[in-house]
Write an enzyme that holds these catalytic residues in place. Structure first.
Site, short mmCIF file in Angstrom:
data_model
loop_
_atom_site.label_atom_id
_atom_site.label_comp_id
_atom_site.label_asym_id
_atom_site.label_seq_id
_atom_site.Cartn_x
_atom_site.Cartn_y
_atom_site.Cartn_z
N SER A 191 -1.29 1.03 -8.37
CA SER A 191 -1.87 0.96 -7.02
C SER A 191 -2.72 2.19 -6.77
CB SER A 191 -0.73 0.92 -6.01
OG SER A 191 -1.22 1.12 -4.71
N ALA A 192 -3.72 2.02 -5.92
CA ALA A 192 -4.53 3.16 -5.48
C ALA A 192 -3.67 4.19 -4.75
CB ALA A 192 -5.65 2.68 -4.57
N TYR A 243 7.45 4.57 -2.56
CA TYR A 243 6.80 3.45 -3.26
C TYR A 243 5.74 3.98 -4.23
CZ TYR A 243 3.29 -0.20 -3.96
OH TYR A 243 2.36 -1.04 -4.52
N ASP A 286 10.95 -14.33 -11.83
CA ASP A 286 10.91 -13.81 -10.46
C ASP A 286 12.27 -14.10 -9.83
OD1 ASP A 286 10.27 -13.50 -7.57
OD2 ASP A 286 8.19 -13.44 -8.27
N PHE A 298 -6.92 -1.64 -5.36
CA PHE A 298 -7.24 -1.12 -4.04
C PHE A 298 -6.62 -2.09 -3.00
CE2 PHE A 298 -9.31 2.94 -4.43
CZ PHE A 298 -9.12 3.09 -5.79
N ILE A 355 -0.04 -11.76 -5.75
CA ILE A 355 -1.05 -11.52 -6.79
C ILE A 355 -0.66 -12.23 -8.09
CG2 ILE A 355 -2.40 -9.76 -8.00
CD1 ILE A 355 -1.50 -7.78 -5.75
N LYS A 377 7.20 -3.49 -2.52
CA LYS A 377 5.87 -2.90 -2.27
C LYS A 377 5.63 -2.40 -0.85
CE LYS A 377 3.72 -7.20 -0.90
NZ LYS A 377 2.52 -8.02 -0.85
N LYS A 404 5.28 3.98 -8.61
CA LYS A 404 4.11 3.57 -9.40
C LYS A 404 3.66 4.71 -10.32
CE LYS A 404 3.67 -0.55 -7.72
NZ LYS A 404 4.07 -1.69 -8.54
P1 NAD Z 1 4.79 -9.75 -3.89
O1 NAD Z 1 5.96 -9.18 -3.19
O2 NAD Z 1 4.13 -10.95 -3.30
O3 NAD Z 1 5.18 -10.07 -5.41
C1 NAD Z 1 6.14 -9.34 -6.12
C2 NAD Z 1 7.13 -10.34 -6.71
O4 NAD Z 1 8.12 -9.62 -7.45
C3 NAD Z 1 7.86 -11.14 -5.64
O5 NAD Z 1 7.69 -12.53 -5.90
C4 NAD Z 1 9.32 -10.72 -5.80
O6 NAD Z 1 10.22 -11.77 -5.50
C5 NAD Z 1 9.37 -10.25 -7.24
N1 NAD Z 1 10.43 -9.28 -7.54
C6 NAD Z 1 10.70 -8.12 -6.90
N2 NAD Z 1 11.75 -7.50 -7.48
C7 NAD Z 1 12.15 -8.28 -8.51
C8 NAD Z 1 13.19 -8.19 -9.50
N3 NAD Z 1 14.07 -7.19 -9.50
N4 NAD Z 1 13.31 -9.19 -10.40
C9 NAD Z 1 12.44 -10.24 -10.39
N5 NAD Z 1 11.45 -10.39 -9.49
C10 NAD Z 1 11.30 -9.41 -8.56
O7 NAD Z 1 3.73 -8.58 -4.08
P2 NAD Z 1 2.21 -8.63 -4.54
O8 NAD Z 1 1.38 -8.28 -3.37
O9 NAD Z 1 1.95 -9.87 -5.30
O10 NAD Z 1 2.20 -7.37 -5.50
C11 NAD Z 1 2.44 -7.51 -6.90
C12 NAD Z 1 2.51 -6.13 -7.52
O11 NAD Z 1 1.29 -5.44 -7.25
C13 NAD Z 1 3.62 -5.23 -6.99
O12 NAD Z 1 4.15 -4.48 -8.05
C14 NAD Z 1 2.92 -4.33 -6.00
O13 NAD Z 1 3.56 -3.10 -5.86
C15 NAD Z 1 1.55 -4.17 -6.65
N6 NAD Z 1 0.49 -3.87 -5.69
C16 NAD Z 1 0.29 -4.69 -4.62
C17 NAD Z 1 -0.69 -4.38 -3.70
C18 NAD Z 1 -0.91 -5.25 -2.49
O14 NAD Z 1 -1.57 -4.82 -1.57
N7 NAD Z 1 -0.44 -6.49 -2.46
C19 NAD Z 1 -1.48 -3.25 -3.87
C20 NAD Z 1 -1.27 -2.44 -4.99
C21 NAD Z 1 -0.26 -2.77 -5.90
C1 UD1 Z 2 -1.40 -0.17 2.33
C2 UD1 Z 2 -0.29 0.69 1.81
C3 UD1 Z 2 -0.68 1.21 0.43
C4 UD1 Z 2 -1.03 0.06 -0.50
C5 UD1 Z 2 -2.17 -0.72 0.15
C6 UD1 Z 2 -2.64 -1.87 -0.72
C7 UD1 Z 2 0.72 1.62 3.84
C8 UD1 Z 2 0.92 2.85 4.67
N1 UD1 Z 2 -0.05 1.77 2.73
O1 UD1 Z 2 -2.51 0.65 2.47
O2 UD1 Z 2 0.37 1.95 -0.14
O3 UD1 Z 2 -1.44 0.54 -1.76
O4 UD1 Z 2 -1.72 -1.20 1.41
O5 UD1 Z 2 -2.35 -3.08 -0.18
O6 UD1 Z 2 1.28 0.56 4.10
N2 UD1 Z 2 -4.57 -1.24 10.09
C9 UD1 Z 2 -4.65 -1.38 11.45
N3 UD1 Z 2 -3.74 -2.18 12.07
C10 UD1 Z 2 -2.76 -2.86 11.40
C11 UD1 Z 2 -2.70 -2.70 10.00
C12 UD1 Z 2 -3.61 -1.88 9.37
O7 UD1 Z 2 -5.51 -0.79 12.11
O8 UD1 Z 2 -1.95 -3.56 12.02
C13 UD1 Z 2 -5.57 -0.40 9.41
C14 UD1 Z 2 -5.00 0.78 8.65
O9 UD1 Z 2 -4.89 1.91 9.46
C15 UD1 Z 2 -6.05 0.94 7.52
C16 UD1 Z 2 -6.53 -0.49 7.28
O10 UD1 Z 2 -6.22 -1.22 8.47
O11 UD1 Z 2 -7.13 1.70 7.98
C17 UD1 Z 2 -5.87 -1.18 6.09
O12 UD1 Z 2 -4.46 -1.09 6.25
P1 UD1 Z 2 -3.45 -1.84 5.26
O13 UD1 Z 2 -3.88 -3.24 5.08
O14 UD1 Z 2 -2.08 -1.58 5.77
O15 UD1 Z 2 -3.70 -1.11 3.87
P2 UD1 Z 2 -3.62 0.46 3.51
O16 UD1 Z 2 -3.27 1.27 4.66
O17 UD1 Z 2 -4.89 0.78 2.81
#
Ligand code: NAD
Ligand code: UD1
Length: 337
Positions: free
Chosen positions: A126-127, A150, A33, A179, A14, A86, A154
Site C-alpha cells: 500500500s502507498a 496497518y 478466503d 494508491f 480487489i 485493512k 505492510k
Molecule cells: P478486502 O477486505 O475486501 O479483501 C481482503 C480479503 O481477505 C477479505 O475477503 C477477507 O475475508 C480476507 N481475509 C482476511 N484475513 C484472512 C485470513 N486470515 N485468512 C483468509 N482470508 C482472510 O480488502 P481489499 O480492499 O480487497 O484489499 C486487498 C488487499 O489490498 C489487502 O491486503 C489490503 O490491505 C490491500 N490494500 C487495499 C487498499 C484499498 O484501499 N482497498 C489499498 C492498499 C492496499
Molecule cells: C485510506 C487509508 C490508507 C489506505 C488508503 C487506500 C486511512 C486514514 N487511510 O487513505 O491507509 O492506504 O485508504 O485505500 O484510512 N475523506 C473525506 N470524508 C470521508 C472520507 C474521506 O473527506 O468521509 C477524504 C480524506 O480526508 C482524504 C480523501 O477523502 O483526503 C480520501 O480518503 P480515503 O478514501 O479514506 O483514503 P486515504 O485517506 O487516502
C-alpha cells in the site's frame, strides 16, 4: 498449459476483480478466503461474469495446517496475496489482531510455498508505507515510514519478502503499492461492499447518493492543495486488477516494489462533482475538521510499473465513479440483497 494461481483474499474487493482478470486470461484460479470481510456471493459474481468456475476454499490462512492442506490439494504455481485486514482506525485500536493476521498469514504462505518450491509471489502492499511523503509524486525509492499499525504490517511484510528473496535467488516477488482503489466491475455485478459505515471516501459518497447515509463530512478545507481538500491518486479497481496480471506475467528474480496508481490526483470536491455527474444525485456535504493521520496529497509516480510491467492505468475519474454508481445503484445493500 494453464497455470494455477492461488489468490488469497479472492472474495474481497480487489481480489475478486483480479480473479476475473486472471480467469479471462485462462488461468486456473484457487481462492482461499475466510470470508472475514467478504461474501460468498462475490465468488458467484466472479463465475457469472467469466462463465468459468473457480475453486473456492474457505480457509483461515493464520492456521498453518489449513495452508499445508491447500498446497497439498491444489497444483499451485504462483500466489497473489490479498488476504489481510485493512482498516487503519481498527488497526490502531486492535494492533495485535492486525499484526497477527497480516504477518502470520504471510509467513504461513511463504513457508508452504518454499516447501512446494513455488517461488512466484505478488503481494498487496500500500502507498501507506510512505507515510507522509516528503515530495509528490512519490517514487518507489522515496523514504518509507508508515504511521499506523496497518501500515507497519505492510512495511514489515515488504521487509520479510526482501530478506527472503536475498536469501534464495529462486524467489520472484513483486510488492504492489496501491494508491486509492475505487470503482467496480463494469457489469454492475461486483464491487466494494464495506461492513458498517465506510471509512473511505468513494464508498461513503456512494452510500449518500443511494440514500443510505445523509451527508458527507469533508475532512478539512484548509489543506495546502488547489481547492483546500485532500488530493489522492484514485485508481480504477479493474486497472489495478490488470496490474496484478502484468505483475505476475513480468515477474523477475528478486524482490521489486511497484507503485500502482494513475499519476493524476483528484481532490475530495472533484470526487463529489464526479459522483454527482455519474449518479445524477446531489451529494450534500459539510466541511469539518481534518481526520487524524490524514495528509494533504498522495500521488504516485507509476513510471516504474509502466516501464517494467508494460502496464498503465487508463480509466479516468468519471469512469471510476460511473462504475461505482452502477454497482451501488443496482445493489444498494451490496452483496446482501
Ligand atoms: P478486502 O477486505 O475486501 O479483501 C481482503 C480479503 O481477505 C477479505 O475477503 C477477507 O475475508 C480476507 N481475509 C482476511 N484475513 C484472512 C485470513 N486470515 N485468512 C483468509 N482470508 C482472510 O480488502 P481489499 O480492499 O480487497 O484489499 C486487498 C488487499 O489490498 C489487502 O491486503 C489490503 O490491505 C490491500 N490494500 C487495499 C487498499 C484499498 O484501499 N482497498 C489499498 C492498499 C492496499
Ligand atoms: C485510506 C487509508 C490508507 C489506505 C488508503 C487506500 C486511512 C486514514 N487511510 O487513505 O491507509 O492506504 O485508504 O485505500 O484510512 N475523506 C473525506 N470524508 C470521508 C472520507 C474521506 O473527506 O468521509 C477524504 C480524506 O480526508 C482524504 C480523501 O477523502 O483526503 C480520501 O480518503 P480515503 O478514501 O479514506 O483514503 P486515504 O485517506 O487516502
Amino acid at each position: 498449459m494453464t497455470k494455477t494461481v492461488l489468490i488469497t483474499g479472492g472474495a474481497g474487493y480487489i481480489g475478486s476483480h483480479t480473479a476475473v482478470a486472471l480467469l479471462e486470461k485462462n488461468y486456473d484460479v484457487v481462492i482461499a478466503d475466510n470470508l472475514a470481510n467478504s461474501s460468498p456471493k462475490a465468488i458467484e459474481a466472479i463465475e457469472t461474469i467469466t462463465s468459468k468456475t473457480v475453486t473456492f476454499c474457505k480457509v483461515d490462512l493464520c492456521e498453518q495446517q489449513a495452508v499445508r492442506e491447500l498446497f497439498a490439494q491444489h497444483p499451485i504455481e504462483a500466489v497473489i496475496h490479498f488476504a489481510g485486514l485493512k482498516a487503519v482506525g481498527e488497526s490502531v485500536e486492535k494492533p495485535l489482531w492486525y499484526y497477527r493476521n497480516n504477518l502470520v498469514t504471510t509467513m504461513n504462505l511463504l513457508d508452504e510455498m518454499q516447501t512446494h518450491e513455488v517461488y512466484d509471489f505478488v503481494f498487496s502492499s500500500s502507498a501507506t508505507v510512505y507515510g507522509d511523503p516528503e515530495t509528490v509524486p512519490i517514487v518507489e525509492t522515496a523514504k518509507t515510514g508508515p504511521t499506523n499499525p496497518y501500515g507497519h504490517t505492510k512495511h514489515m511484510i515488504e521487509q520479510i519478502c526482501q530478506d527472503q528473496a536475498a536469501a534464495d535467488d529462486r524467489w520472484r516477488i513483486n510488492l504492489l503499492r496501491y494508491f486509492n482503489p475505487v470503482g467496480a466491475h463494469a457489469s454492475g455485478k461486483m464491487g466494494e461492499d464495506p461492513n458498517g459505515i465506510p471509512n473511505n471516501l468513494v464508498p461513503y459518497v456512494m452510500q449518500v447518493a443511494v440514500d443510505r447515509l445523509d451527508k458527507l463530512k469533508v475532512f478539512g478545507g484548509d489543506w495546502d492543495t488547489p481547492d483546500g481538500t485532500g488530493v489522492r491518486d484514485y485508481i480504477h479497481v479493474c486497472d489495478l486488477a490488470q496490474g496484478h496480471l502484468a505483475a505476475l506475467e513480468n515477474i523477475q528474480a528478486g524482490c521489486q516494489a511497484y507503485n500502482l496508481g494513475t499519476g493524476t490526483g483528484a481532490s475530495v470536491l472533484e470526487v463529489i462533482a464526479a459522483a454527482e455527474q455519474a449518479s445524477g444525485k446531489q451529494i450534500p456535504y459539510t466541511i469539518t475538521d481534518r481526520r487524524a493521520g490524514d495528509i494533504a496529497t498522495s500521488l504516485a509516480d507509476p513510471t516504474k510499473a509502466n516501464d517494467d510491467l508494460g502496464w498503465r492505468a487508463d480509466r479516468n475519474l468519471a469512469t471510476m465513479l460511473t462504475d461505482a454508481w452502477r454497482w451501488q445503484s443496482e445493489n444498494p445493500l451490496g452483496y446482501e440483497e
